[in-house]
Write a protein that holds these residues in place. Structure first.
Motif, PDB file in Angstrom:
ATOM      1  N   PHE A 163       0.798  -1.213   0.000  1.00  0.00           N
ATOM      2  CA  PHE A 163       0.000   0.000   0.000  1.00  0.00           C
ATOM      3  C   PHE A 163       0.840   1.278   0.000  1.00  0.00           C
ATOM      4  CE2 PHE A 163      -2.844  -3.068   2.286  1.00  0.00           C
ATOM      5  CZ  PHE A 163      -3.773  -3.196   1.271  1.00  0.00           C
ATOM      6  N   PHE A 164       2.162   1.185   0.039  1.00  0.00           N
ATOM      7  CA  PHE A 164       2.968   2.407   0.042  1.00  0.00           C
ATOM      8  C   PHE A 164       4.344   2.151  -0.566  1.00  0.00           C
ATOM      9  CE2 PHE A 164       4.220   0.471   4.102  1.00  0.00           C
ATOM     10  CZ  PHE A 164       5.606   0.676   4.128  1.00  0.00           C
ATOM     11  N   GLN A 165       5.007   3.237  -0.940  1.00  0.00           N
ATOM     12  CA  GLN A 165       6.381   3.200  -1.436  1.00  0.00           C
ATOM     13  C   GLN A 165       7.146   4.351  -0.785  1.00  0.00           C
ATOM     14  OE1 GLN A 165       3.875   3.847  -4.194  1.00  0.00           O
ATOM     15  NE2 GLN A 165       3.284   1.735  -3.746  1.00  0.00           N
ATOM     16  N   THR A 166       8.310   4.053  -0.214  1.00  0.00           N
ATOM     17  CA  THR A 166       9.170   5.087   0.348  1.00  0.00           C
ATOM     18  C   THR A 166       9.961   5.685  -0.814  1.00  0.00           C
ATOM     19  OG1 THR A 166       9.336   3.772   2.373  1.00  0.00           O
ATOM     20  CG2 THR A 166      10.862   5.604   2.144  1.00  0.00           C
ATOM     21  N   ASP A 167       9.475   6.784  -1.330  1.00  0.00           N
ATOM     22  CA  ASP A 167       9.972   7.340  -2.593  1.00  0.00           C
ATOM     23  C   ASP A 167       9.983   8.855  -2.488  1.00  0.00           C
ATOM     24  OD1 ASP A 167      10.615   7.904  -5.226  1.00  0.00           O
ATOM     25  OD2 ASP A 167       8.633   7.400  -6.019  1.00  0.00           O
ATOM     26  N   GLY A 168      11.135   9.461  -2.710  1.00  0.00           N
ATOM     27  CA  GLY A 168      11.256  10.908  -2.574  1.00  0.00           C
ATOM     28  C   GLY A 168      10.928  11.697  -3.818  1.00  0.00           C
ATOM     29  N   ALA A 169      10.934  11.057  -4.989  1.00  0.00           N
ATOM     30  CA  ALA A 169      10.600  11.784  -6.213  1.00  0.00           C
ATOM     31  C   ALA A 169       9.160  12.279  -6.125  1.00  0.00           C
ATOM     32  CB  ALA A 169      10.779  10.888  -7.430  1.00  0.00           C
ATOM     33  N   LEU A 170       8.918  13.507  -6.560  1.00  0.00           N
ATOM     34  CA  LEU A 170       7.577  14.074  -6.434  1.00  0.00           C
ATOM     35  C   LEU A 170       6.574  13.366  -7.325  1.00  0.00           C
ATOM     36  CD1 LEU A 170       8.305  17.910  -6.131  1.00  0.00           C
ATOM     37  CD2 LEU A 170       8.080  16.187  -4.328  1.00  0.00           C
ATOM     38  N   TYR A 171       7.036  12.712  -8.390  1.00  0.00           N
ATOM     39  CA  TYR A 171       6.201  11.840  -9.211  1.00  0.00           C
ATOM     40  C   TYR A 171       6.873  10.481  -9.283  1.00  0.00           C
ATOM     41  CZ  TYR A 171       3.096  15.516 -10.996  1.00  0.00           C
ATOM     42  OH  TYR A 171       2.160  16.515 -11.117  1.00  0.00           O
ATOM     43  N   PRO A 172       6.111   9.378  -9.189  1.00  0.00           N
ATOM     44  CA  PRO A 172       6.725   8.042  -9.236  1.00  0.00           C
ATOM     45  C   PRO A 172       7.174   7.672 -10.644  1.00  0.00           C
ATOM     46  CG  PRO A 172       4.330   7.868  -9.101  1.00  0.00           C
ATOM     47  CD  PRO A 172       4.661   9.338  -8.981  1.00  0.00           C
ATOM     48  N   GLU A 173       7.931   6.596 -10.722  1.00  0.00           N
ATOM     49  CA  GLU A 173       8.360   6.093 -12.021  1.00  0.00           C
ATOM     50  C   GLU A 173       7.146   5.791 -12.891  1.00  0.00           C
ATOM     51  OE1 GLU A 173      11.066   2.872 -11.883  1.00  0.00           O
ATOM     52  OE2 GLU A 173      12.477   3.880 -10.517  1.00  0.00           O
ATOM     53  N   GLY A 174       7.291   6.084 -14.172  1.00  0.00           N
ATOM     54  CA  GLY A 174       6.187   5.887 -15.108  1.00  0.00           C
ATOM     55  C   GLY A 174       5.488   7.178 -15.473  1.00  0.00           C
ATOM     56  N   TRP A 175       5.656   8.197 -14.630  1.00  0.00           N
ATOM     57  CA  TRP A 175       5.105   9.506 -14.955  1.00  0.00           C
ATOM     58  C   TRP A 175       6.149  10.316 -15.721  1.00  0.00           C
ATOM     59  CZ3 TRP A 175       0.365  11.920 -13.540  1.00  0.00           C
ATOM     60  CH2 TRP A 175      -0.502  11.111 -12.792  1.00  0.00           C
ATOM     61  N   PRO A 176       5.727  11.146 -16.692  1.00  0.00           N
ATOM     62  CA  PRO A 176       6.720  11.938 -17.440  1.00  0.00           C
ATOM     63  C   PRO A 176       7.494  12.919 -16.578  1.00  0.00           C
ATOM     64  CG  PRO A 176       4.465  12.623 -17.968  1.00  0.00           C
ATOM     65  CD  PRO A 176       4.352  11.355 -17.189  1.00  0.00           C
ATOM     66  N   TRP A 177       6.956  13.264 -15.412  1.00  0.00           N
ATOM     67  CA  TRP A 177       7.613  14.244 -14.554  1.00  0.00           C
ATOM     68  C   TRP A 177       8.592  13.608 -13.566  1.00  0.00           C
ATOM     69  CZ3 TRP A 177       6.724  18.567 -16.848  1.00  0.00           C
ATOM     70  CH2 TRP A 177       5.499  18.787 -17.474  1.00  0.00           C
ATOM     71  N   HIS A 178       8.740  12.298 -13.596  1.00  0.00           N
ATOM     72  CA  HIS A 178       9.618  11.629 -12.637  1.00  0.00           C
ATOM     73  C   HIS A 178      11.072  12.053 -12.841  1.00  0.00           C
ATOM     74  CE1 HIS A 178      11.304   8.498 -10.081  1.00  0.00           C
ATOM     75  NE2 HIS A 178      12.151   8.234 -11.057  1.00  0.00           N
ATOM     76  N   ASN A 179      11.733  12.415 -11.744  1.00  0.00           N
ATOM     77  CA  ASN A 179      13.172  12.674 -11.740  1.00  0.00           C
ATOM     78  C   ASN A 179      13.667  12.462 -10.316  1.00  0.00           C
ATOM     79  OD1 ASN A 179      13.782  15.503 -10.340  1.00  0.00           O
ATOM     80  ND2 ASN A 179      11.837  15.701 -11.471  1.00  0.00           N
ATOM     81  N   GLU A 180      14.978  12.419 -10.139  1.00  0.00           N
ATOM     82  CA  GLU A 180      15.537  12.130  -8.824  1.00  0.00           C
ATOM     83  C   GLU A 180      16.342  13.299  -8.269  1.00  0.00           C
ATOM     84  OE1 GLU A 180      17.484   8.351  -8.826  1.00  0.00           O
ATOM     85  OE2 GLU A 180      15.623   7.282  -9.255  1.00  0.00           O
ATOM     86  N   ALA A 181      16.083  14.491  -8.771  1.00  0.00           N
ATOM     87  CA  ALA A 181      16.802  15.672  -8.273  1.00  0.00           C
ATOM     88  C   ALA A 181      16.474  15.917  -6.804  1.00  0.00           C
ATOM     89  CB  ALA A 181      16.435  16.895  -9.110  1.00  0.00           C
ATOM     90  N   GLY A 182      17.490  16.091  -5.990  1.00  0.00           N
ATOM     91  CA  GLY A 182      17.305  16.484  -4.599  1.00  0.00           C
ATOM     92  C   GLY A 182      16.955  15.367  -3.644  1.00  0.00           C
ATOM     93  N   ILE A 183      16.766  14.131  -4.132  1.00  0.00           N
ATOM     94  CA  ILE A 183      16.237  13.114  -3.229  1.00  0.00           C
ATOM     95  C   ILE A 183      17.284  12.595  -2.238  1.00  0.00           C
ATOM     96  CG2 ILE A 183      14.428  12.430  -4.830  1.00  0.00           C
ATOM     97  CD1 ILE A 183      16.055   9.882  -5.412  1.00  0.00           C
ATOM     98  N   GLU A 184      18.524  13.054  -2.358  1.00  0.00           N
ATOM     99  CA  GLU A 184      19.488  12.737  -1.302  1.00  0.00           C
ATOM    100  C   GLU A 184      19.094  13.386   0.026  1.00  0.00           C
ATOM    101  OE1 GLU A 184      20.862  16.487  -3.351  1.00  0.00           O
ATOM    102  OE2 GLU A 184      20.146  14.501  -3.998  1.00  0.00           O
ATOM    103  N   LEU A 185      18.201  14.365  -0.031  1.00  0.00           N
ATOM    104  CA  LEU A 185      17.701  15.020   1.172  1.00  0.00           C
ATOM    105  C   LEU A 185      16.411  14.385   1.679  1.00  0.00           C
ATOM    106  CD1 LEU A 185      18.372  18.746   0.136  1.00  0.00           C
ATOM    107  CD2 LEU A 185      19.738  17.297   1.663  1.00  0.00           C
ATOM    108  N   TYR A 186      15.990  13.312   1.043  1.00  0.00           N
ATOM    109  CA  TYR A 186      14.779  12.584   1.445  1.00  0.00           C
ATOM    110  C   TYR A 186      15.146  11.432   2.383  1.00  0.00           C
ATOM    111  CZ  TYR A 186      10.702   9.485   1.007  1.00  0.00           C
ATOM    112  OH  TYR A 186       9.621   8.672   1.272  1.00  0.00           O
ATOM    113  N   ASN A 187      14.344  11.235   3.411  1.00  0.00           N
ATOM    114  CA  ASN A 187      14.498  10.110   4.330  1.00  0.00           C
ATOM    115  C   ASN A 187      15.881  10.083   4.990  1.00  0.00           C
ATOM    116  OD1 ASN A 187      13.331   7.970   5.706  1.00  0.00           O
ATOM    117  ND2 ASN A 187      13.908   6.443   4.166  1.00  0.00           N
TER     118      ASN A 187
END
Length: 502
Positions: A309-333
């Motif tokens: 029911f959940f994914q620990t994911d810092g990207a503001l859009y998940p994989e599969g969305w055109p807006w998915h990117n991993e910028a800044g996620i080193e500051l997540y979690n």
């Protein structure tokens, strides 16, 4: 019209009574998390308002099942000038309002002018709108001071919506809505139900928007704040559809002969909205301390219980969305109380309570808040939990004196600029020159690939400045009667095509 009804509610039982001899034979009962505090969707960003009002209020554009913008009250997509600043929009003719009057360009102009004055999303672009004028009885023209690529997406959204009212009722506050939708509001009994009935003079939209078949005679939206009560009502057959159910009930619903679960995978993201206007969170080091202290895995597990029911994911859009990117996620979690304590020392934190505003009507909000409180206190914060009903939270979050963080969630939206928290005009008030410059480039750019690159810059800035705090991704559990068909799973389910096997 007022109906007599005797209804009982408790933690375990919620009885909804038919409205006497006028009750419809073909009626769909929908359990939602609370009573809408307004039926004017322009002035609200709450999903509970959107779910109800989309049945009787309409916009110029809407989304198809692939989240592509298509005409609704407009008769076609706009003609856009080469410089991207002039949108000429043809309107459908023969569209009736619920009061019997016919929609024309004057109604649309008056409505859109109000939208840019009172709606959070309208206000966010008001400084770019040079003018909105009727250029024919069935045509309007919107002139912008500079290009704004997501304009049609904004005009299509049902949340803080650019709905069309008759010109005669336009006012700062509209308490008696008159729309063009397939249903009209017949009665509202506060905290009991909102009754919609078929609008017999409804003009069907074009093929792109899909048929709004008006299959039920009546749709009732019943506010049921307690999650367990929504579940029990669904399992007993009292409700035909129930919104926002706890994940713990998934197995029970799946095993039921009466109901079945509706799972929206990668539905959206829970978030901590940050007060940038007043209070503790105006200090960047305090914001970074909160960001560093929160244990997102633990919060998500407490809220949803099972990794399906959940994914620990810092990207503001998940994989599969055109807006998915991993910028800044080193500051997540980061999940580092010692690092958070360092930020508190740098801020000169003196023990002032960090006020977290939340509600139990969305139980997962409260469950995340409990885990967050423990982690923040371990890092050195004093935490004040303000637990209120959702209607009070919605009211209090508009007053920046009353909170530092409020907990909310959002579905993943087809266009990033539909996330109002990105704009300085939103209640959170997130504004800094670098973010504003990135956002301006993003909204002016029309090339899809260039927009993706700019959005990555925006995500990086959001993490560095802690514009808001994303907790992760979650899958939404809704539920429906096994006899109910014609409802497409959605963050904002619609019921005009719903039917029940008798």
């Amino acid at each position: 019209m007022t109906f007599r009804a005797t209804c009982l509610a408790s933690a375990a039982v919620f009885a909804v009574c038919a409205a006497g001899p006028l009750a419809a034979q073909n009626k769909v009962d929908v359990a939602i998390v609370g009573d809408p505090d307004t039926f004017d969707p322009m002035i609200s960003t709450k999903d509970v308002v959107s779910i109800v009002t989309q049945h009787f209020m309409e916009t110029l554009y809407t989304f198809d099942e692939s989240w592509q913008v298509v005409p609704l009250l407009a008769s076609d997509m706009p003609t856009i000038s080469e410089d991207g600043t002039t949108y000429t929009i043809p309107l459908r003719e023969g569209v009736s309002f619920h009061d019997g009057s016919q929609m024309d360009s004057a109604d649309v102009v008056a409505s859109l002018n109000r939208w840019q004055e009172v709606a959070s999303r309208g206000m966010a672009i008001a400084d770019r709108i040079s003018g909105i004028e009727a250029t024919g009885p069935a045509e309007i023209t919107i002139t912008l001071s500079e290009p704004y690529a997501p304009l049609t997406t904004l005009l299509a959204f049902s949340n803080s919506a650019a709905v069309i009212y008759p010109e005669e009722i336009i006012a700062p506050q509209i308490t008696d809505p008159i729309g063009t939708g397939p249903y009209r509001m017949e009665a509202h009994q506060p905290d009991q139900y909102t009754q919609l009935v078929r609008f017999d003079d409804y003009a069907q939209p074009g093929e792109a928007a899909g048929e709004r078949a008006q299959t039920p005679d009546e749709i009732r939206f019943i506010p049921v704040p307690d999650t367990s009560t929504r579940i029990e009502g669904l399992l007993s057959g009292q409700f035909d559809y129930a919104d926002s159910l706890s994940t713990e009930a998934f197995g029970r619903i799946e095993a039921s002969d009466v109901a079945e679960p509706v799972l929206l995978e990668a539905f959206g993201w829970p978030l901590f909205a940050v007060n940038h206007k007043k209070g503790l969170m105006t200090d960047l080091n305090i914001r970074r301390a909160v960001q560093a202290a929160l244990p997102y895995d633990d919060m998500l597990f407490a809220a949803f219980g099972d990794e399906k029911f959940f994914q620990t994911d810092g990207a503001l859009y998940p994989e599969g969305w055109p807006w998915h990117n991993e910028a800044g996620i080193e500051l997540y979690n980061i999940n580092d109380p010692e690092k958070a304590a360092e930020y508190l020392d740098a801020a000169g934190y003196d023990g002032q309570p960090l006020r977290i505003l939340t509600s139990r009507q969305y139980e997962f909000h409260y469950q995340m808040a409990e885990v967050a409180q423990m982690a923040l206190e371990m890092a050195g914060f004093t935490v004040q939990m303000d637990v209120v009903d959702w209607a009070t939270l919605a009211q209090n979050r508009d007053n920046p004196d009353l909170w530092d963080i409020y907990i909310t969630h959002s579905p993943f939206l087809p266009e990033p600029t539909l996330t109002s928290s990105l704009f300085a005009t939103a209640r959170e008030g997130w504004a800094n020159p670098e973010k504003e410059a990135i956002l301006e480039r993003f909204t002016a750019e029309s090339d899809p690939d260039a927009r993706k690159d700019i959005y990555a810059e925006l995500q990086q800035q959001l993490y560095e400045d802690v514009g808001l705090i994303k907790i992760g991704n979650f899958n939404e559990v809704q539920g429906k009667s096994r006899s109910l068909t014609g409802v497409t799973p959605s963050p904002w389910p619609t019921f005009w095509n719903a039917s029940k096997d008798q």
